[in-house]
Design a protein around this motif. Structure first.
Motif, PDB file in Angstrom:
ATOM      1  N   SER A   1     -64.150  17.920  32.948  1.00 19.33           N
ATOM      2  CA  SER A   1     -64.610  19.293  32.746  1.00 19.33           C
ATOM      3  C   SER A   1     -64.430  19.756  31.311  1.00 19.33           C
ATOM      4  N   CYS A   2     -63.345  19.367  30.661  1.00 17.67           N
ATOM      5  CA  CYS A   2     -63.173  19.657  29.245  1.00 17.67           C
ATOM      6  C   CYS A   2     -62.328  18.546  28.626  1.00 17.67           C
ATOM      7  N   GLY A   3     -62.390  18.452  27.310  1.00 15.66           N
ATOM      8  CA  GLY A   3     -61.635  17.413  26.612  1.00 15.66           C
ATOM      9  C   GLY A   3     -62.345  16.092  26.438  1.00 15.66           C
ATOM     10  N   LYS A   4     -63.604  16.004  26.928  1.00 13.75           N
ATOM     11  CA  LYS A   4     -64.334  14.726  26.831  1.00 13.75           C
ATOM     12  C   LYS A   4     -64.484  14.257  25.389  1.00 13.75           C
ATOM     13  N   THR A   5     -64.923  15.178  24.535  1.00 10.65           N
ATOM     14  CA  THR A   5     -65.235  14.784  23.157  1.00 10.65           C
ATOM     15  C   THR A   5     -63.984  14.419  22.384  1.00 10.65           C
ATOM     16  N   SER A   6     -62.930  15.206  22.517  1.00 16.35           N
ATOM     17  CA  SER A   6     -61.673  14.887  21.834  1.00 16.35           C
ATOM     18  C   SER A   6     -61.115  13.557  22.320  1.00 16.35           C
ATOM     19  N   THR A   7     -61.187  13.316  23.627  1.00 12.86           N
ATOM     20  CA  THR A   7     -60.700  12.053  24.184  1.00 12.86           C
ATOM     21  C   THR A   7     -61.526  10.882  23.670  1.00 12.86           C
TER      22      THR A   7
ATOM     23  N   MET B   1     -66.544  21.452  15.049  1.00 11.58           N
ATOM     24  CA  MET B   1     -66.468  22.636  15.910  1.00 11.58           C
ATOM     25  C   MET B   1     -65.560  22.427  17.114  1.00 11.58           C
ATOM     26  N   ARG B   2     -64.605  21.489  17.005  1.00  8.66           N
ATOM     27  CA  ARG B   2     -63.582  21.305  18.029  1.00  8.66           C
ATOM     28  C   ARG B   2     -62.234  21.539  17.364  1.00  8.66           C
ATOM     29  N   LEU B   3     -61.702  22.741  17.482  1.00  7.50           N
ATOM     30  CA  LEU B   3     -60.430  23.106  16.857  1.00  7.50           C
ATOM     31  C   LEU B   3     -60.384  22.677  15.390  1.00  7.50           C
ATOM     32  N   GLN B   4     -61.495  22.910  14.710  1.00  5.34           N
ATOM     33  CA  GLN B   4     -61.597  22.583  13.289  1.00  5.34           C
ATOM     34  C   GLN B   4     -60.948  23.702  12.467  1.00  5.34           C
ATOM     35  N   VAL B   5     -59.956  23.359  11.665  1.00 15.09           N
ATOM     36  CA  VAL B   5     -59.222  24.359  10.879  1.00 15.09           C
ATOM     37  C   VAL B   5     -59.844  24.479   9.493  1.00 15.09           C
ATOM     38  N   ILE B   6     -60.222  25.709   9.155  1.00 14.42           N
ATOM     39  CA  ILE B   6     -60.844  26.001   7.861  1.00 14.42           C
ATOM     40  C   ILE B   6     -59.988  27.046   7.157  1.00 14.42           C
ATOM     41  N   LYS B   7     -59.516  26.726   5.974  1.00 12.80           N
ATOM     42  CA  LYS B   7     -58.732  27.694   5.192  1.00 12.80           C
ATOM     43  C   LYS B   7     -59.574  28.157   4.009  1.00 12.80           C
ATOM     44  N   LYS B   8     -59.926  29.435   4.041  1.00 12.09           N
ATOM     45  CA  LYS B   8     -60.834  29.964   3.022  1.00 12.09           C
ATOM     46  C   LYS B   8     -60.646  31.462   2.881  1.00 12.09           C
ATOM     47  N   ASN B   9     -60.763  31.941   1.639  1.00 13.71           N
ATOM     48  CA  ASN B   9     -60.700  33.384   1.361  1.00 13.71           C
ATOM     49  C   ASN B   9     -59.448  34.044   1.938  1.00 13.71           C
TER      50      ASN B   9
ATOM     51  N   ILE C   1     -57.690  33.413   4.492  1.00 13.08           N
ATOM     52  CA  ILE C   1     -57.520  33.431   5.943  1.00 13.08           C
ATOM     53  C   ILE C   1     -57.643  32.006   6.485  1.00 13.08           C
ATOM     54  N   THR C   2     -57.183  31.827   7.721  1.00 14.56           N
ATOM     55  CA  THR C   2     -57.326  30.541   8.405  1.00 14.56           C
ATOM     56  C   THR C   2     -58.256  30.734   9.594  1.00 14.56           C
ATOM     57  N   ILE C   3     -59.304  29.916   9.656  1.00 11.67           N
ATOM     58  CA  ILE C   3     -60.283  29.997  10.745  1.00 11.67           C
ATOM     59  C   ILE C   3     -60.126  28.759  11.631  1.00 11.67           C
ATOM     60  N   ILE C   4     -60.000  28.982  12.926  1.00 13.73           N
ATOM     61  CA  ILE C   4     -59.996  27.865  13.880  1.00 13.73           C
ATOM     62  C   ILE C   4     -61.358  27.863  14.565  1.00 13.73           C
ATOM     63  N   ASN C   5     -62.201  26.951  14.126  1.00 16.11           N
ATOM     64  CA  ASN C   5     -63.569  26.857  14.629  1.00 16.11           C
ATOM     65  C   ASN C   5     -63.585  25.981  15.881  1.00 16.11           C
ATOM     66  N   ASP C   6     -63.698  26.618  17.045  1.00 14.36           N
ATOM     67  CA  ASP C   6     -63.744  25.895  18.311  1.00 14.36           C
ATOM     68  C   ASP C   6     -64.962  26.356  19.116  1.00 14.36           C
ATOM     69  N   CYS C   7     -66.108  26.353  18.422  1.00 15.91           N
ATOM     70  CA  CYS C   7     -67.335  26.947  18.967  1.00 15.91           C
ATOM     71  C   CYS C   7     -68.155  26.012  19.836  1.00 15.91           C
ATOM     72  N   TYR C   8     -67.738  24.758  19.954  1.00 17.14           N
ATOM     73  CA  TYR C   8     -68.631  23.792  20.577  1.00 17.14           C
ATOM     74  C   TYR C   8     -68.920  24.116  22.034  1.00 17.14           C
TER      75      TYR C   8
END
Length: 453
Positions: free
Chosen positions: A114-120, A318-326, A328-335
């Motif tokens: 159900s979830c975690g397929k791509t990370s696994t 887009m899987r818990l991708q950490v972006i540090k910019k301006n 702030i810290t962005i956790i991009n988990d939009c997938y």
């Protein structure tokens, strides 16, 4: 694609209705991406018919076309190359991939859940990479079109292919499993994703279990033993291996240390124990790692080889991708998003020690009658995990009811949210962005990257 024209015809049970060039390389289903000597396979969709674009494919360099409907002039020989007619091009794609998989004879690892397929999938590929040449599913090519296209990208240099298998209803993974015939199957968990179609978790388990429909004594199924639904799988003719936190499992994890950008844990099997550190946050990735470790063990990879392989980890975007910019810290988990993955992502967010913890959450799709309660439950979970919850979409009231806190902002659309980000976001904020794929919350991530603090 290492096939002759004779093998191609045999695989798809096709008939040559016009003979032109006989040399070809790879399959393509999109005329916008055609390259010289491609095989153009004309797929029909809801709003298009690929059979209409055969001449365009030849014009762009295709040497062979596989069709199930003639929508061009066969007498226009000047503009034609080899044309193969089949009964159904979508079925022909699956048949071709199945034939090619059998010819190559490499090891296939199928991953569903159900979830975690791509990370696994990403972790399995990394743990195997020190010993084997590994191919893994790209992006979301995990359905009845995408999976066979992935198989057809393989060649004889590949030792192991790690293929993700997705579904939205019963019978779909059966088709994928029949095509790919995995040697090893992995099921990550049984959650609520797709319950709108399947109605119950029992049916979700049944759908995911189709991955082992074609298993025999030589096959292995690896499951997450911490999922009570998966523990219902018993008494099969093939090997079932469990991972988790229980010392009775084949491999298990303990001494877990969670940090903002990595996770450390000890792994033990019947013979040895070793400390792993993965560059991925979240306790859920310990279980994903354990599944990957068990796959690697089945393929005779040592713990030390796995540790070296971690350095080759290429996480899908887009899987818990950490972006540090301006500032702030962005956790991009939009997938994508489900109740379980929403909670796991907020666990990661809550591990940050500096700055406000902000969650921008949107709709979780395909939850059917469970939708309202699931959004309420996620809102309730957020109460002790975030300093500010920003909810977007049609379930705002459910998020609000569950959250029951003052630090909540709601927007009807993501555009409204984007227009107000500059007045909300402050220096040192850590911002999680997550919703189902259809919400396209990567637009919010892009806007956050441009916010002036």
């Amino acid at each position: 694609m290492e096939l002759s024209l004779k093998e191609l015809l045999e695989a798809v049970n096709g008939e040559v209705i016009f003979m032109g060039k006989t040399e070809f390389n790879s399959i393509c289903i999109d005329t916008r991406k055609i390259e010289k000597n491609n095989v153009y396979l004309a797929i029909k969709g809801e709003n298009f018919n690929g059979n209409k674009f055969v001449l365009e494919a030849f014009k762009k360099g295709a040497s062979v076309a596989i069709i199930d409907e003639v929508l061009f002039d066969l007498n226009d020989t000047e503009n034609l190359e080899t044309v193969i007619k089949v009964q159904d091009t979508e079925k022909a794609l699956l048949q071709l991939a199945h034939y090619y998989r059998k010819k190559l004879g490499l090891k296939i690892v199928g991953v569903t859940g159900s979830c975690g397929k791509t990370s696994t999938k990403d972790l399995i590929a990394a743990f195997l990479s020190e010993k084997y040449k590994v191919f893994k599913t790209k992006g979301n090519f995990n359905n009845q079109i995408g999976l066979p296209l992935m198989i057809l990208e393989l060649d004889s240099s590949i030792d192991v292919a790690v293929l993700e298998m997705g579904m939205s209803n019963l019978g779909e993974i059966d088709v994928l499993a029949n095509c790919a015939r995995p040697d090893i199957a992995v099921i990550t968990n049984i959650g609520l994703s797709h319950i709108e179609n399947l109605k119950t978790q029992e049916n979700i388990l049944k759908a995911k279990s189709e991955i082992f429909n074609y298993f025999g004594e030589e096959n292995s199924l690896i499951i997450n033993g911490e999922d009570e639904n998966l523990l219902k799988i018993k008494d099969k003719c093939f090997e079932i291996l469990k991972i988790g936190y229980n010392h009775e499992y084949d491999v298990y994890a303990f001494n877990i240390i969670l940090e903002e950008d990595k996770t450390t844990f000890t792994v033990k099997d019947k013979e040895e124990e070793i400390i792993f550190t993965i560059p991925m946050a979240g306790k859920h990735n310990v279980l994903n790692s354990m599944l990957a470790i068990e796959v690697a063990k089945k393929l005779n990879v040592t713990f030390n080889e796995m540790k070296r392989g971690i350095k080759n980890l290429e996480a899908t975007s887009m899987r818990l991708q950490v972006i540090k910019k301006n500032k702030i810290t962005i956790i991009n988990d939009c997938y994508n998003a489900s109740p379980d993955s929403m909670k796991s992502s907020m666990d990661v967010l809550s591990s940050y020690k500096i700055g406000r913890k902000i969650a921008i959450l949107g709709t979780m799709n395909e939850l059917g009658e469970e939708a309202a309660n699931s959004h309420k439950e996620v809102g309730k979970y957020a109460l002790n995990k975030v300093d500010l919850l920003i909810a977007i979409g049609k379930y705002n009231d459910c998020f609000k009811e569950g959250f029951a806190g003052e630090n909540l902002i709601t927007f009807t659309t993501k555009e409204e949210c984007i227009n107000n980000l500059s007045t909300i976001i402050k220096e040192n904020d850590v911002v999680l962005v997550k919703a189902s794929r259809g919400m396209k919350f990567e637009d919010i991530v892009s806007s956050l990257e441009e916010v002036s603090i």
